[in-house]
Design an enzyme around this catalytic site. Structure first.
Site, short mmCIF file in Angstrom:
data_model
loop_
_atom_site.label_atom_id
_atom_site.label_comp_id
_atom_site.label_asym_id
_atom_site.label_seq_id
_atom_site.Cartn_x
_atom_site.Cartn_y
_atom_site.Cartn_z
N THR A 216 0.87 -1.18 0.00
CA THR A 216 0.00 0.00 0.00
C THR A 216 0.90 1.22 0.00
O THR A 216 2.07 1.12 0.31
CB THR A 216 -0.85 0.01 1.30
OG1 THR A 216 -1.73 -1.09 1.29
CG2 THR A 216 -1.66 1.27 1.47
N ARG A 244 -13.42 -8.26 -1.05
CA ARG A 244 -12.75 -7.89 0.19
C ARG A 244 -12.30 -6.42 0.13
O ARG A 244 -11.74 -5.97 -0.86
CB ARG A 244 -11.55 -8.80 0.42
CG ARG A 244 -10.77 -8.53 1.71
CD ARG A 244 -9.53 -7.71 1.48
NE ARG A 244 -8.70 -7.59 2.68
CZ ARG A 244 -7.67 -6.78 2.79
NH1 ARG A 244 -7.33 -5.99 1.78
NH2 ARG A 244 -6.98 -6.71 3.89
N GLY A 246 -9.98 -3.71 2.41
CA GLY A 246 -9.04 -3.66 3.53
C GLY A 246 -9.24 -2.42 4.37
O GLY A 246 -10.31 -1.79 4.38
N ASP A 247 -8.20 -2.04 5.07
CA ASP A 247 -8.27 -0.87 5.95
C ASP A 247 -8.11 0.44 5.19
O ASP A 247 -8.55 1.49 5.66
CB ASP A 247 -7.17 -0.96 7.02
CG ASP A 247 -5.77 -1.05 6.40
OD1 ASP A 247 -5.61 -1.78 5.39
OD2 ASP A 247 -4.85 -0.39 6.90
N THR A 267 0.03 0.60 6.84
CA THR A 267 0.15 -0.40 5.78
C THR A 267 0.39 -1.73 6.47
O THR A 267 0.86 -1.78 7.60
CB THR A 267 1.32 -0.08 4.83
OG1 THR A 267 2.53 0.00 5.59
CG2 THR A 267 1.11 1.22 4.09
N GLY A 268 0.09 -2.80 5.78
CA GLY A 268 0.26 -4.12 6.39
C GLY A 268 -1.09 -4.82 6.48
O GLY A 268 -1.99 -4.52 5.69
N GLY A 270 -4.46 -5.34 6.85
CA GLY A 270 -5.55 -4.39 6.99
C GLY A 270 -6.56 -4.77 8.05
O GLY A 270 -7.09 -3.91 8.76
N1 ASP Z 1 -3.40 -2.63 4.30
C1 ASP Z 1 -3.62 -3.14 2.99
C2 ASP Z 1 -4.83 -4.00 2.99
O1 ASP Z 1 -5.02 -4.73 3.95
C3 ASP Z 1 -2.51 -3.92 2.44
C4 ASP Z 1 -1.16 -3.38 2.73
O2 ASP Z 1 -0.98 -2.36 3.29
O3 ASP Z 1 -0.18 -4.01 2.41
O4 ASP Z 1 -5.54 -3.97 2.03
#
Ligand code: ASP
Length: 368
Positions: A216, A244, A246-247, A267-268, A270
């Site tokens: 992200t 789906r 995400g966050d 990021t990460g 979500g």
């Molecule tokens: N946070 C993002 C999601 O869950 C993915 C990411 O940040 O790598 O969609």
């Protein structure tokens, strides 16, 4: 002969250099940053090229929302980055769907789009939702139609490389179906070229074996005038279940800003940011007086505890040592221009831009 008047940007750069020199003499941390008006941008590692481009404009007074969106647009349009926008990895059906949101401190308004398709710049569409509707969030088909109405052309976001990776993922999913992986060839081909994911270079093997790859871009910005804004945009988890979200498009999870306090984004994984309202919590803890790093670490501790509780139903949420089996990065910026980048694990980088230039710094890890 009259000397040319220095412009605002040169004055700021000179002030920055003087402050750095005086700190070096005093051997102290740059606490003066808290008292000086200065533009600052903070965000994920892949934001660096965009920050380099926008920093001079911010020094000249660019609005923070313009800056944040311009920063993320660079990666949205980059076909080589497989975590965001064009070239992003698709869902399990091979369809690229994007999530994006932006938030504006001075008006305390936000806009977002979820699972939007065929749109190169979902960050700009999120801004349109914020500025041209009475809503905060549009998803799916409605979001894509809205984008077309405002002149965003239909763009095929699935690049050949992303399609090939998706197909290899599909072929490797099961040894009980009729799909076979290609025979290994000695000839080097496209698959030998590294894959760019959130500013890092990965092999095809890593892309295919990492469980739920994340990626992200987030950017929080503080302008010369002291105004705050932020933006987050992503293609979400690779090979996700269609539909789906995400966050990233969820206000308070993947991003949040409050003009009275500061801005944050993540990021990460979500789902962990949604379940902890991570960005909102970062801002609220800063409102209570915490420094950005302390606030970020407190949120990561909360995420850790929540994963441990969740493991009663979903054991794969934690590793053998009981710590989360996923990563989450948080980027925090307060109204005084103090910032931090933290993560659950690792030695990853985040991007910062201020009067000392645009650069990578290392995220501080909660669990080493
Ligand atoms: N946070 C993002 C999601 O869950 C993915 C990411 O940040 O790598 O969609």
């Amino acid at each position: 002969m009259t000397r040319p008047r220095p412009d605002r940007r040169s004055l700021l750069l000179a002030a920055g250099a003087a402050a750095t020199a005086s700190h070096a003499l005093a051997g102290s941390a740059p606490a003066v940053h808290a008292r000086r008006r200065r533009p600052v941008m903070v965000g994920s590692a892949n934001g660096l090229p965009g920050m380099q481009a926008q920093l001079p404009r911010m020094m000249d007074g660019l609005e923070p929302l313009d800056a944040a969106i311009e920063v993320v647009k660079v990666v949205e349009a980059d076909p080589e980055d497989m975590s965001v926008g064009l070239g992003g990895l698709p869902d399990e059906d091979g369809v690229v769907t994007l999530d994006a949101a932006c938030m504006h401190g001075p008006t305390h308004n936000a806009g977002s789009v979820g699972a939007i398709q065929d749109t190169l710049h979902p960050s700009e569409v999120a801004r349109l939702v914020m500025e041209r509707t009475d809503h905060c969030m549009l998803v799916g088909e409605g979001a894509s139609r809205f984008a077309r109405e405002y002149g965003h052309p239909k763009v095929d976001l699935l690049t050949e490389r992303a399609r090939e990776v998706w197909l290899r993922w599909k072929e490797g999913m099961s040894d009980r179906d009729d799909r076979l992986s290609p025979k290994k060839s000695k000839k080097s081909g496209a698959a030998d070229r590294p894959y760019r994911y959130m500013g890092e270079e990965l092999t095809l093997e890593q892309l295919l074996t990492t469980h739920r790859i994340t990626g992200t871009i987030h950017c929080s910005a503080l302008s010369l005038e002291g105004e705050l804004a932020c933006c987050t945009t992503t293609s979400g988890l690779s090979f996700k279940i269609p539909g789906r979200i995400g966050d990233s498009p969820v206000i308070g999870a993947g991003l949040y800003c409050d003009q009275e306090v500061g801005s944050a984004g993540g990021t990460g994984r979500g789902e962990s940011a949604i379940l902890s309202c991570a960005s909102f919590l970062c801002v609220e803890l800063m409102r209570g007086g915490m420094a950005p790093k302390d606030a970020g670490m407190a949120v990561l501790r909360r995420v850790t505890e929540q994963a441990q509780r969740g493991a009663a139903w979903q054991p794969e949420l934690v590793r053998e040592d009981g710590l989360p089996a996923f990563n989450l990065q948080l980027y925090l910026l307060n109204g005084a221009g103090e910032y931090a980048g933290v993560e659950l694990y690792g030695t990853h980088a985040f991007s910062v831009a201020d009067e000392d230039g645009a650069r990578h710094e290392q995220l501080e890890a909660l669990h080493g």
